[in-house]
Design an enzyme around this catalytic site. Structure first.
Site, short mmCIF file in Angstrom:
data_model
loop_
_atom_site.label_atom_id
_atom_site.label_comp_id
_atom_site.label_asym_id
_atom_site.label_seq_id
_atom_site.Cartn_x
_atom_site.Cartn_y
_atom_site.Cartn_z
N LYS A 1 -12.13 0.68 -1.52
CA LYS A 1 -11.20 1.40 -2.39
C LYS A 1 -11.75 1.41 -3.82
O LYS A 1 -12.62 2.22 -4.13
CB LYS A 1 -9.82 0.75 -2.29
CG LYS A 1 -9.23 0.88 -0.88
CD LYS A 1 -7.89 0.23 -0.74
CE LYS A 1 -7.27 0.50 0.62
NZ LYS A 1 -8.04 -0.03 1.75
N SER B 1 0.79 -1.22 0.00
CA SER B 1 0.00 0.00 0.00
C SER B 1 0.82 1.28 0.00
O SER B 1 0.31 2.33 -0.37
CB SER B 1 -0.94 0.00 1.21
OG SER B 1 -0.21 -0.02 2.42
N HIS C 1 -5.43 -3.54 -2.42
CA HIS C 1 -5.11 -2.54 -3.44
C HIS C 1 -5.00 -3.14 -4.83
O HIS C 1 -4.68 -2.42 -5.79
CB HIS C 1 -3.82 -1.81 -3.07
CG HIS C 1 -4.00 -0.83 -1.96
ND1 HIS C 1 -4.49 0.44 -2.16
CD2 HIS C 1 -3.78 -0.94 -0.62
CE1 HIS C 1 -4.55 1.08 -1.01
NE2 HIS C 1 -4.13 0.27 -0.06
#
Length: 392
Positions: free
Chosen positions: A233, A174, A202
């Site tokens: 996200k 990240s 991610h």
């Protein structure tokens, strides 16, 4: 605590929370200033996608604003089960369990599947939620240097063959934006009989076909026992999930403490996540746009001489080195109309402070980042920033 806060102020590391006053978009308003937003994890721009908005509003009208209970008592709604079924299909696994956050998914799963007699073998740069889950499990923690598969092998070679071992890596790290050594670690897990786990927070919505993650990207289907993803996200809403075998998911239904002791998602959130899966399946061009924008942005930074580390993803650190310097760079950028948050120790190493940047698929309606104009027109100012971080 006051003394520690004062020390942060003296070191130039004290930060106040910048307040978002508009929608989470590529160009928005923080602290009364209109800025280009390079600090959001909203990779695909789905936080404001019309299909997600409509799904959330419709679910609220039909089902109310909350579930009123934990999943294991009265808080499991059909819409939660539908979301889990859709995610399992999307991830090509037998089943999925949804958690209230990606942090809860990681920490809750590691703490549930391990005990004090077990061992977790973890990359040194794995996410904090993995570290906390390992501590909660009371398992022995063995850390290997970042992406050093040979070092991980040496750790495993010295462990008893019959001891339960969890080998774990981030899919995308990240802070640095590089990919985990997933193929080699999968082979290592098979060699030493480890449970293989990947935190794909991610990578979800970013890598693999239709955004299925690094397991799909590397062709590792069937070789990863535990896949953790996020709904907060690229998916644009809120939550985390664990994908794996039916037995794993049923076990987590019974033993994962965040699942057992936290109220379930509001219907609107679950509905928005389902709509996001539909968008990924039916509008894959937004992922292409994300990567087009990312390549453009990285190319511009490289041409200007910025140190972006070893990033292989839309996460693009601009390394400043010393923490106070990174914060000064972040503040200067904000003055120039660019929001790129500074990151320093303990989140990253003391000598690797940076501003962490991400451009999104929504950075420009035609696919070229909004910030491109600033890169072209503001080259002189950018060189001032470079001198600030001693690149030249």
């Amino acid at each position: 605590m006051t003394d520690e806060l004062n020390t942060l102020r003296q070191q130039g590391l004290y930060r106040h929370l910048r307040i978002l006053e508009n929608e989470q978009k590529a160009k928005t308003t923080f602290d009364h200033r209109t800025v280009i937003n390079l600090s959001s994890n909203n990779y695909l721009g789905l936080t404001t996608h019309p299909r997600l908005r409509e799904a959330a509003v419709d679910a609220t009208r039909r089902l109310g604003v909350g579930s009123g209970s934990v999943r294991s008592i009265a808080g499991t709604m059909e819409i939660h089960m539908e979301l889990e079924r859709r995610l399992a299909e999307f991830k090509n696994t037998e089943a999925v369990v949804v958690f209230q956050s990606g942090f809860a998914a990681n920490a809750g799963t590691v703490a549930a599947v391990l005990s004090k007699d077990d061992v977790v073998v973890s990359d040194e740069l794995n996410h904090a939620s993995i570290i906390d889950g390992a501590r909660l499990s009371r398992a022995t923690i063995k850390v290997f240097p970042h992406k050093d598969v040979d070092a991980a092998r040496r750790v495993l070679r010295d462990l008893p063959a019959n001891q339960r071992k969890l080998l774990i890596t981030d899919g995308v790290f990240s802070m640095d934006g590089d990919l985990g050594a997933l193929p080699d670690l999968c082979a290592l897990a098979e060699e030493y009989g480890c449970i293989m786990m990947v935190d794909d927070a991610h990578a979800s919505g970013v890598f693999g076909k239709n955004g299925r993650g690094t397991v799909d990207h590397f062709g590792m289907h069937g070789r990863v026992d535990v896949q953790v993803g996020t709904l907060s996200k690229a998916i644009g809403a809120l939550g985390g999930y664990v994908a794996g075998s039916q037995a794993l998911i049923e076990f987590l239904y019974h033993r994962a403490r965040p699942f057992l002791f936290s109220t379930s998602h509001p219907p609107a959130t679950a509905a928005a996540c389902i709509a996001a899966i539909d968008v990924l399946m039916e509008e894959p061009q937004i992922i292409d746009r994300l990567w087009e924008n990312t390549r453009f942005f990285k190319g511009g930074l490289k041409a200007l001489g910025f140190n972006t580390g070893l990033s292989e993803s839309p996460i693009t650190p601009v390394i400043a080195g010393e923490g106070a310097l990174a914060m000064k760079l972040s503040d200067r950028l904000f003055e120039e109309g660019v929001f790129a948050q500074g990151i320093a120790f303990p989140t990253v190493a003391r000598d690797k402070a940076r501003v962490r940047t991400i451009v999104t698929a929504a950075s420009h309606p035609r696919g070229a980042p909004v910030c491109a104009r600033r890169l072209r027109q503001g080259r002189a100012r950018a060189r001032d920033h470079l001198r600030l971080v001693n690149v030249f």
